[in-house]
Motif scaffolding. Structure first.
Motif, PDB file in Angstrom:
ATOM      1  N   LEU A  29      51.018  62.579  24.456  1.00 50.82           N
ATOM      2  CA  LEU A  29      51.537  61.213  24.472  1.00 50.82           C
ATOM      3  C   LEU A  29      50.525  60.175  24.949  1.00 50.82           C
ATOM      4  CD1 LEU A  29      55.065  61.957  25.981  1.00 50.82           C
ATOM      5  CD2 LEU A  29      54.594  61.221  23.637  1.00 50.82           C
ATOM      6  N   VAL A  30      49.582  60.575  25.800  1.00 48.39           N
ATOM      7  CA  VAL A  30      48.659  59.606  26.403  1.00 48.39           C
ATOM      8  C   VAL A  30      47.395  59.478  25.558  1.00 48.39           C
ATOM      9  CG1 VAL A  30      47.269  59.052  28.428  1.00 48.39           C
ATOM     10  CG2 VAL A  30      49.546  60.053  28.718  1.00 48.39           C
ATOM     11  N   ASP A  31      47.183  58.298  25.010  1.00 49.99           N
ATOM     12  CA  ASP A  31      45.966  58.011  24.239  1.00 49.99           C
ATOM     13  C   ASP A  31      44.820  57.715  25.203  1.00 49.99           C
ATOM     14  OD1 ASP A  31      44.557  57.131  21.648  1.00 49.99           O
ATOM     15  OD2 ASP A  31      44.342  55.375  22.956  1.00 49.99           O
ATOM     16  N   PRO A  32      43.700  58.443  25.144  1.00 50.07           N
ATOM     17  CA  PRO A  32      42.629  58.275  26.133  1.00 50.07           C
ATOM     18  C   PRO A  32      42.047  56.868  26.191  1.00 50.07           C
ATOM     19  CG  PRO A  32      42.359  60.355  24.978  1.00 50.07           C
ATOM     20  CD  PRO A  32      43.442  59.607  24.269  1.00 50.07           C
ATOM     21  N   ALA A  33      41.790  56.259  25.041  1.00 48.44           N
ATOM     22  CA  ALA A  33      41.195  54.918  25.042  1.00 48.44           C
ATOM     23  C   ALA A  33      42.161  53.897  25.648  1.00 48.44           C
ATOM     24  CB  ALA A  33      40.819  54.512  23.627  1.00 48.44           C
ATOM     25  N   ARG A  34      43.427  54.019  25.293  1.00 49.85           N
ATOM     26  CA  ARG A  34      44.422  53.105  25.870  1.00 49.85           C
ATOM     27  C   ARG A  34      44.549  53.331  27.369  1.00 49.85           C
ATOM     28  NH1 ARG A  34      50.867  53.056  24.519  1.00 49.85           N
ATOM     29  NH2 ARG A  34      51.383  51.132  25.613  1.00 49.85           N
ATOM     30  N   MET A  35      44.434  54.603  27.808  1.00 42.67           N
ATOM     31  CA  MET A  35      44.510  54.924  29.231  1.00 42.67           C
ATOM     32  C   MET A  35      43.390  54.245  30.006  1.00 42.67           C
ATOM     33  SD  MET A  35      44.379  58.712  31.023  1.00 42.67           S
ATOM     34  CE  MET A  35      42.928  59.188  30.067  1.00 42.67           C
ATOM     35  N   ILE A  36      42.174  54.282  29.469  1.00 44.57           N
ATOM     36  CA  ILE A  36      41.032  53.652  30.153  1.00 44.57           C
ATOM     37  C   ILE A  36      41.299  52.162  30.376  1.00 44.57           C
ATOM     38  CG2 ILE A  36      38.625  52.976  29.898  1.00 44.57           C
ATOM     39  CD1 ILE A  36      38.617  55.808  30.529  1.00 44.57           C
ATOM     40  N   GLU A  37      41.790  51.482  29.350  1.00 46.79           N
ATOM     41  CA  GLU A  37      42.034  50.042  29.476  1.00 46.79           C
ATOM     42  C   GLU A  37      43.196  49.757  30.420  1.00 46.79           C
ATOM     43  OE1 GLU A  37      39.883  47.961  28.467  1.00 46.79           O
ATOM     44  OE2 GLU A  37      38.768  49.570  27.502  1.00 46.79           O
ATOM     45  N   ALA A  38      44.229  50.595  30.375  1.00 49.76           N
ATOM     46  CA  ALA A  38      45.362  50.401  31.284  1.00 49.76           C
ATOM     47  C   ALA A  38      44.932  50.614  32.732  1.00 49.76           C
ATOM     48  CB  ALA A  38      46.499  51.354  30.919  1.00 49.76           C
ATOM     49  N   LEU A  39      44.068  51.596  32.973  1.00 45.11           N
ATOM     50  CA  LEU A  39      43.559  51.814  34.324  1.00 45.11           C
ATOM     51  C   LEU A  39      42.673  50.664  34.782  1.00 45.11           C
ATOM     52  CD1 LEU A  39      42.831  55.635  34.111  1.00 45.11           C
ATOM     53  CD2 LEU A  39      44.387  54.531  35.733  1.00 45.11           C
ATOM     54  N   ALA A  40      41.905  50.090  33.879  1.00 44.79           N
ATOM     55  CA  ALA A  40      41.096  48.918  34.238  1.00 44.79           C
ATOM     56  C   ALA A  40      41.997  47.784  34.718  1.00 44.79           C
ATOM     57  CB  ALA A  40      40.252  48.473  33.044  1.00 44.79           C
ATOM     58  N   ASP A  41      43.101  47.555  34.004  1.00 44.48           N
ATOM     59  CA  ASP A  41      44.058  46.530  34.444  1.00 44.48           C
ATOM     60  C   ASP A  41      44.683  46.918  35.783  1.00 44.48           C
ATOM     61  OD1 ASP A  41      43.601  45.011  32.174  1.00 44.48           O
ATOM     62  OD2 ASP A  41      45.314  45.844  31.077  1.00 44.48           O
ATOM     63  N   GLY A  42      44.947  48.210  35.961  1.00 47.62           N
ATOM     64  CA  GLY A  42      45.521  48.668  37.218  1.00 47.62           C
ATOM     65  C   GLY A  42      44.594  48.438  38.398  1.00 47.62           C
ATOM     66  N   PHE A  43      43.298  48.687  38.206  1.00 48.93           N
ATOM     67  CA  PHE A  43      42.343  48.449  39.289  1.00 48.93           C
ATOM     68  C   PHE A  43      42.240  46.960  39.618  1.00 48.93           C
ATOM     69  CE2 PHE A  43      40.559  52.721  38.380  1.00 48.93           C
ATOM     70  CZ  PHE A  43      40.576  53.200  39.682  1.00 48.93           C
ATOM     71  N   LYS A  44      42.309  46.118  38.611  1.00 48.16           N
ATOM     72  CA  LYS A  44      42.305  44.674  38.872  1.00 48.16           C
ATOM     73  C   LYS A  44      43.513  44.283  39.710  1.00 48.16           C
ATOM     74  CE  LYS A  44      40.013  43.528  34.475  1.00 48.16           C
ATOM     75  NZ  LYS A  44      40.203  42.877  33.162  1.00 48.16           N
ATOM     76  N   ALA A  45      44.682  44.813  39.353  1.00 45.63           N
ATOM     77  CA  ALA A  45      45.901  44.514  40.109  1.00 45.63           C
ATOM     78  C   ALA A  45      45.803  45.053  41.529  1.00 45.63           C
ATOM     79  CB  ALA A  45      47.118  45.099  39.391  1.00 45.63           C
ATOM     80  N   LEU A  46      45.226  46.235  41.689  1.00 48.14           N
ATOM     81  CA  LEU A  46      45.090  46.842  43.015  1.00 48.14           C
ATOM     82  C   LEU A  46      44.206  45.987  43.914  1.00 48.14           C
ATOM     83  CD1 LEU A  46      45.782  49.413  44.710  1.00 48.14           C
ATOM     84  CD2 LEU A  46      43.635  50.386  43.876  1.00 48.14           C
ATOM     85  N   SER A  47      43.063  45.550  43.394  1.00 50.66           N
ATOM     86  CA  SER A  47      42.152  44.733  44.202  1.00 50.66           C
ATOM     87  C   SER A  47      42.677  43.321  44.420  1.00 50.66           C
ATOM     88  CB  SER A  47      40.774  44.678  43.531  1.00 50.66           C
ATOM     89  OG  SER A  47      40.120  45.929  43.611  1.00 50.66           O
ATOM     90  N   SER A  48      43.642  42.921  43.605  1.00 52.63           N
ATOM     91  CA  SER A  48      44.261  41.597  43.763  1.00 52.63           C
ATOM     92  C   SER A  48      45.461  41.630  44.700  1.00 52.63           C
ATOM     93  CB  SER A  48      44.702  41.058  42.394  1.00 52.63           C
ATOM     94  OG  SER A  48      43.598  40.914  41.524  1.00 52.63           O
ATOM     95  N   GLY A  49      45.795  42.796  45.235  1.00 48.52           N
ATOM     96  CA  GLY A  49      46.909  42.919  46.162  1.00 48.52           C
ATOM     97  C   GLY A  49      48.273  42.960  45.504  1.00 48.52           C
ATOM     98  N   LYS A  50      48.327  43.276  44.216  1.00 49.68           N
ATOM     99  CA  LYS A  50      49.601  43.271  43.491  1.00 49.68           C
ATOM    100  C   LYS A  50      50.286  44.638  43.484  1.00 49.68           C
ATOM    101  CE  LYS A  50      47.985  39.604  40.405  1.00 49.68           C
ATOM    102  NZ  LYS A  50      47.644  39.243  39.005  1.00 49.68           N
ATOM    103  N   VAL A  51      49.592  45.665  43.972  1.00 51.65           N
ATOM    104  CA  VAL A  51      50.130  47.027  43.942  1.00 51.65           C
ATOM    105  C   VAL A  51      50.339  47.524  45.370  1.00 51.65           C
ATOM    106  CG1 VAL A  51      49.805  49.379  43.093  1.00 51.65           C
ATOM    107  CG2 VAL A  51      48.817  47.456  41.828  1.00 51.65           C
ATOM    108  N   LEU A 284      36.882  42.547  37.964  1.00 56.63           N
ATOM    109  CA  LEU A 284      37.267  41.128  38.065  1.00 56.63           C
ATOM    110  C   LEU A 284      36.056  40.207  38.117  1.00 56.63           C
ATOM    111  CD1 LEU A 284      40.167  41.501  40.663  1.00 56.63           C
ATOM    112  CD2 LEU A 284      40.425  40.668  38.311  1.00 56.63           C
ATOM    113  N   GLY A 285      34.859  40.764  38.230  1.00 51.10           N
ATOM    114  CA  GLY A 285      33.652  39.952  38.324  1.00 51.10           C
ATOM    115  C   GLY A 285      33.405  39.389  39.704  1.00 51.10           C
ATOM    116  N   LEU A 286      34.116  39.933  40.710  1.00 54.48           N
ATOM    117  CA  LEU A 286      33.946  39.429  42.076  1.00 54.48           C
ATOM    118  C   LEU A 286      32.715  40.037  42.741  1.00 54.48           C
ATOM    119  CD1 LEU A 286      37.679  39.634  43.228  1.00 54.48           C
ATOM    120  CD2 LEU A 286      36.434  37.629  42.377  1.00 54.48           C
ATOM    121  N   LYS A 287      32.361  41.255  42.346  1.00 54.65           N
ATOM    122  CA  LYS A 287      31.177  41.934  42.864  1.00 54.65           C
ATOM    123  C   LYS A 287      30.491  42.663  41.720  1.00 54.65           C
ATOM    124  CE  LYS A 287      32.818  42.661  47.619  1.00 54.65           C
ATOM    125  NZ  LYS A 287      33.078  43.667  48.688  1.00 54.65           N
ATOM    126  N   PRO A 288      29.171  42.799  41.774  1.00 46.56           N
ATOM    127  CA  PRO A 288      28.472  43.497  40.692  1.00 46.56           C
ATOM    128  C   PRO A 288      28.633  45.007  40.793  1.00 46.56           C
ATOM    129  CG  PRO A 288      26.909  42.821  42.373  1.00 46.56           C
ATOM    130  CD  PRO A 288      28.241  42.232  42.776  1.00 46.56           C
TER     131      PRO A 288
END
Length: 330
Positions: A29-51, A284-288
């Motif tokens: 059920l889990v598409d690998p390419a879609r998973m990578i992008e979903a995790l990227a969004d998840g990390f952005k949310a995590l560092s933004s304090g949304k999770v 998020l482009g906040l740090k390199p």
């Protein structure tokens, strides 16, 4: 009679269909390419304090084994709970070392939605996050990777690395050459190597995927500009040479990685976190991710419940869409 209440468990209570999703179904059920992008969004949310990802409780089992619970939630998502058990000698029983279940609960009502195999999700998300670190932190001209280990993580790393970029060669080293050959099978550019030092010295990316409590490589094997990813967890030991940490730009899932285990990494506990970057901050482009072509970058994974939430939701949504999984009334 108006105003009367029927007892709990009568027809007044609507049966809730619980979806049970197996190991094989998760992988389908889990598409690998879609998973990578979903995790990227998840990390952005995590560092933004949304999770929300509270500290994880753990019970210690004899011989270094343990059980752990991981909980995550963010607005718009189900509540996610993973119970994971790690038994290091399971390979002697023809079992994977990680055994886990993930439960999803409706974020608006708390109603149970699904139970999923957690070992498959843990394997997928751990490798995918390391590959995401390769995409964001490795040099743009990186073309040779070495994967150390050929268990679940070694196999998934080898299989997913092409989602970071095109590699001319993916070298796989394991103590058991037969397992290494199995991990290399079907992976473009993959080959088994037996000289680990030579392979690491000439690699642009090195992925450590073992459960070793002692370092499996040496710091002086790591050349300038190399990106290293380490996903092993064996506190108080480590597959990673500890002196490499001070020589590297450290990337973590969350700053909680610098806390003592089981919340954080034994390798990073007590170290100064100010110079490290969260993967979400990089995205998020906040740090390199890296500051020069010669810099050594190091992604040290601890595992974060956000990752389980993201991948479990992908599997659940696809199961709902396609009718996959077994429906059980509770």
């Amino acid at each position: 009679m108006r105003g009367s209440l029927l007892p709990y468990g009568t027809a007044a209570m609507t049966a809730t269909p619980l979806i049970v999703i197996s190991h094989a179904e998760v992988l389908r059920l889990v598409d690998p390419a879609r998973m990578i992008e979903a995790l990227a969004d998840g990390f952005k949310a995590l560092s933004s304090g949304k999770v929300q990802t509270p500290p994880r409780p753990m019970v210690s089992i004899p011989d270094g084994n343990f059980g752990m619970s991981m909980l995550a939630w963010m607005p718009g998502s189900p509540i996610t709970v993973k119970n994971v058990n790690v038994f290091h000698d399971n390979h002697t029983r023809s079992l994977e070392s990680h055994q886990a279940l993930i439960s999803l609960f409706d974020g608006g009502t708390g109603v149970p939605l699904a139970v999923l195999d957690g070992a498959s999700i843990t394997g997928l998300r751990t490798a995918a996050c390391a590959v995401l670190s390769v995409r964001e932190c490795a040099r743009t001209d990186a073309r040779v990777a070495t994967v150390v280990g050929a268990g679940v993580q070694g196999r998934d790393h080898a299989r997913l690395l092409h989602l970071a970029r095109r590699f001319d060669e993916i070298r796989i080293f394991a103590r058991n050459p037969e397992l290494a050959a199995r991990a290399a099978k079907g992976v473009p550019g993959a080959r088994v190597v037996t000289d680990l030092e030579a392979a690491v010295r000439s690699s642009d990316v090195v992925c450590l995927t073992t459960s070793s409590a002692t370092a499996v490589i040496r710091t002086d094997w790591i050349g300038p500009g190399t990106h290293v990813a380490s996903v092993g967890y064996a506190p108080p030991g480590s597959e990673l040479p500890l002196d490499l940490i001070a020589k590297s730009r450290v990337i973590v899932e969350a700053k909680s990685a610098f806390q003592p285990a089981p919340v954080g990494c034994a390798e990073l506990s007590g170290r100064d976190a100010s110079g490290a970057a969260e993967l979400g901050e990089v995205l998020l482009g906040l740090k390199p991710g890296r500051t020069s072509a010669a810099e050594i970058t190091l992604y040290k994974s601890m595992g974060n419940a956000m990752e389980d939430m993201v991948v479990a939701n992908l599997a659940y949504d696809e199961a709902v869409r396609t009718g996959a999984g077994q429906r059980v009334s509770i």
